[in-house]
Motif scaffolding. Structure first.
Motif, PDB file in Angstrom:
ATOM      1  N   CYS A 100      45.517  28.641  40.321  1.00 44.63           N
ATOM      2  CA  CYS A 100      44.889  28.427  41.459  1.00 44.63           C
ATOM      3  C   CYS A 100      45.323  27.590  42.081  1.00 44.63           C
ATOM      4  O   CYS A 100      46.064  26.683  41.459  1.00 44.63           O
ATOM      5  CB  CYS A 100      43.889  28.211  40.008  1.00 44.63           C
ATOM      6  SG  CYS A 100      42.806  27.650  41.957  1.00 44.63           S
ATOM      7  N   ALA A 140      41.265  23.572  33.053  1.00 43.69           N
ATOM      8  CA  ALA A 140      41.459  24.329  32.391  1.00 43.69           C
ATOM      9  C   ALA A 140      40.601  24.235  30.858  1.00 43.69           C
ATOM     10  O   ALA A 140      40.264  25.550  30.292  1.00 43.69           O
ATOM     11  CB  ALA A 140      42.973  24.988  31.647  1.00 43.69           C
ATOM     12  N   ALA A 155      38.145  33.066  35.707  1.00 45.86           N
ATOM     13  CA  ALA A 155      38.443  32.306  34.777  1.00 45.86           C
ATOM     14  C   ALA A 155      36.930  31.525  35.347  1.00 45.86           C
ATOM     15  O   ALA A 155      36.632  31.753  36.762  1.00 45.86           O
ATOM     16  CB  ALA A 155      39.371  31.860  34.779  1.00 45.86           C
ATOM     17  N   VAL A 200      44.433  29.265  35.712  1.00 49.11           N
ATOM     18  CA  VAL A 200      43.194  28.199  36.511  1.00 49.11           C
ATOM     19  C   VAL A 200      45.146  27.055  36.645  1.00 49.11           C
ATOM     20  O   VAL A 200      45.068  26.925  37.818  1.00 49.11           O
ATOM     21  CB  VAL A 200      42.825  26.949  34.798  1.00 49.11           C
ATOM     22  CG1 VAL A 200      42.546  25.309  35.897  1.00 49.11           C
ATOM     23  CG2 VAL A 200      41.004  27.212  34.428  1.00 49.11           C
ATOM     24  N   GLU A 201      45.286  27.119  35.776  1.00 50.50           N
ATOM     25  CA  GLU A 201      47.830  26.220  36.394  1.00 50.50           C
ATOM     26  C   GLU A 201      47.408  26.898  37.530  1.00 50.50           C
ATOM     27  O   GLU A 201      48.470  26.712  38.055  1.00 50.50           O
ATOM     28  CB  GLU A 201      48.345  26.886  35.149  1.00 50.50           C
ATOM     29  CG  GLU A 201      48.081  25.993  33.361  1.00 50.50           C
ATOM     30  CD  GLU A 201      48.059  24.668  34.128  1.00 50.50           C
ATOM     31  OE1 GLU A 201      48.748  24.194  35.728  1.00 50.50           O
ATOM     32  OE2 GLU A 201      47.301  23.516  34.002  1.00 50.50           O
ATOM     33  N   ARG A 222      45.052  19.201  35.451  1.00 53.16           N
ATOM     34  CA  ARG A 222      44.309  20.602  35.362  1.00 53.16           C
ATOM     35  C   ARG A 222      43.668  21.100  33.707  1.00 53.16           C
ATOM     36  O   ARG A 222      43.165  22.493  34.050  1.00 53.16           O
ATOM     37  CB  ARG A 222      45.976  21.532  36.029  1.00 53.16           C
ATOM     38  CG  ARG A 222      45.954  21.752  37.885  1.00 53.16           C
ATOM     39  CD  ARG A 222      46.759  22.320  37.890  1.00 53.16           C
ATOM     40  NE  ARG A 222      48.507  22.301  37.782  1.00 53.16           N
ATOM     41  CZ  ARG A 222      49.428  21.752  37.900  1.00 53.16           C
ATOM     42  NH1 ARG A 222      48.756  20.967  39.062  1.00 53.16           N
ATOM     43  NH2 ARG A 222      50.660  20.875  37.476  1.00 53.16           N
ATOM     44  N   ALA A 277      37.206  26.741  30.833  1.00 53.78           N
ATOM     45  CA  ALA A 277      36.958  27.275  31.744  1.00 53.78           C
ATOM     46  C   ALA A 277      36.734  28.376  31.192  1.00 53.78           C
ATOM     47  O   ALA A 277      37.443  28.436  29.493  1.00 53.78           O
ATOM     48  CB  ALA A 277      37.656  27.707  32.956  1.00 53.78           C
ATOM     49  N   ALA A 315      43.157  29.589  31.041  1.00 58.85           N
ATOM     50  CA  ALA A 315      43.662  28.146  30.924  1.00 58.85           C
ATOM     51  C   ALA A 315      44.862  28.873  32.028  1.00 58.85           C
ATOM     52  O   ALA A 315      45.276  28.409  32.776  1.00 58.85           O
ATOM     53  CB  ALA A 315      44.347  28.254  29.868  1.00 58.85           C
TER      54      ALA A 315
END
Length: 225
Positions: free
Chosen positions: A10, A25, A104, A7-8, A21, A28, A4
């Motif tokens: 990214c 996440a 991820a 992804v945040e 998002r 992922a 997570a």
């Protein structure tokens, strides 16, 4: 580290709304990969979008002769295999971890489901992809219009962090391939930029000393290098 936070952070998803998002996440999966691990090969079915949380991954093409051309060195916050997922075609290149890395993976089916259901998310991603396309055009310009010193100078300017510091990849041959240089030419050009007072180089740590002069080298306006 979990998937997570990666992804945040990214960059491709920076324009997405927080809820979008968070949805990505949730799909992922975190993978810890050792240096030298091949994540996919050219022609493989694309497993999804990869996001680097830690480490470094090189994306490269391999010619029948065995020559490699690095297309992208993906560090923390960067993505790869985006186009293959969105377009639904096989992986167009190889991806291999240069260093021990945390990545991820958002599976292709989950990402495509997101695109089909989130109209605003599609628009936001298009804007981010336009920025990436601009970057690719800049790379093509570097390869065709700049000499070795110009290519390296531009790379250092683009990657300089706080205080003008740049950390080169542990294996310089990958950076050399990305810039379409031999490792010997890369090392020689670094020495020339150092001797000319543009940078201070100590092993893999580079400090930009004179940004104005280095910019002139990047634009082909400074004849001493």
């Amino acid at each position: 580290m979990s998937a997570a936070p990666i992804v945040e952070r990214c960059r491709l998803f920076a324009r997405l709304q927080p809820a979008a998002r968070a949805r990505l996440a949730a799909t992922a999966r975190l993978h810890e990969v050792a240096a030298g691990t091949t994540l996919f090969r050219q022609g493989d079915e694309c497993p999804g979008i990869f996001i680097v949380g830690r480490g470094l991954v090189r994306v490269f093409k391999l010619a029948p002769s065995g020559k490699e051309q690095v297309l992208h060195l993906a560090g923390a916050g960067a993505t790869f295999a985006e186009a293959a997922v969105i377009g639904g075609f096989p992986c167009p290149a190889f991806a291999q971890a240069v260093e021990d890395s945390s990545v991820a993976l958002i599976p292709a089916a989950d990402f495509q489901a997101f695109l089909k259901s989130d109209h605003q998310g599609c628009i936001d991603l298009l804007a981010s992809l336009a920025g990436w396309l601009h970057h690719v055009v800049d790379l093509l310009e570097d390869l065709t219009l700049r000499d070795a010193a110009g290519r390296l100078a531009r790379h250092l300017i683009q990657h300089a962090g706080a205080g003008g510091r740049v950390t080169l990849p542990s294996m310089r041959k990958h950076l050399a391939s990305q810039l379409n240089l031999t490792p010997e030419t890369l090392s020689r050009t670094l020495r020339r930029l150092d001797q000319d007072g543009c940078i201070s180089a100590e092993r893999d740590e580079i400090m930009v000393v004179d940004a104005e002069r280095l910019s002139a080298v990047a634009e082909g306006l400074y004849p001493h290098v």
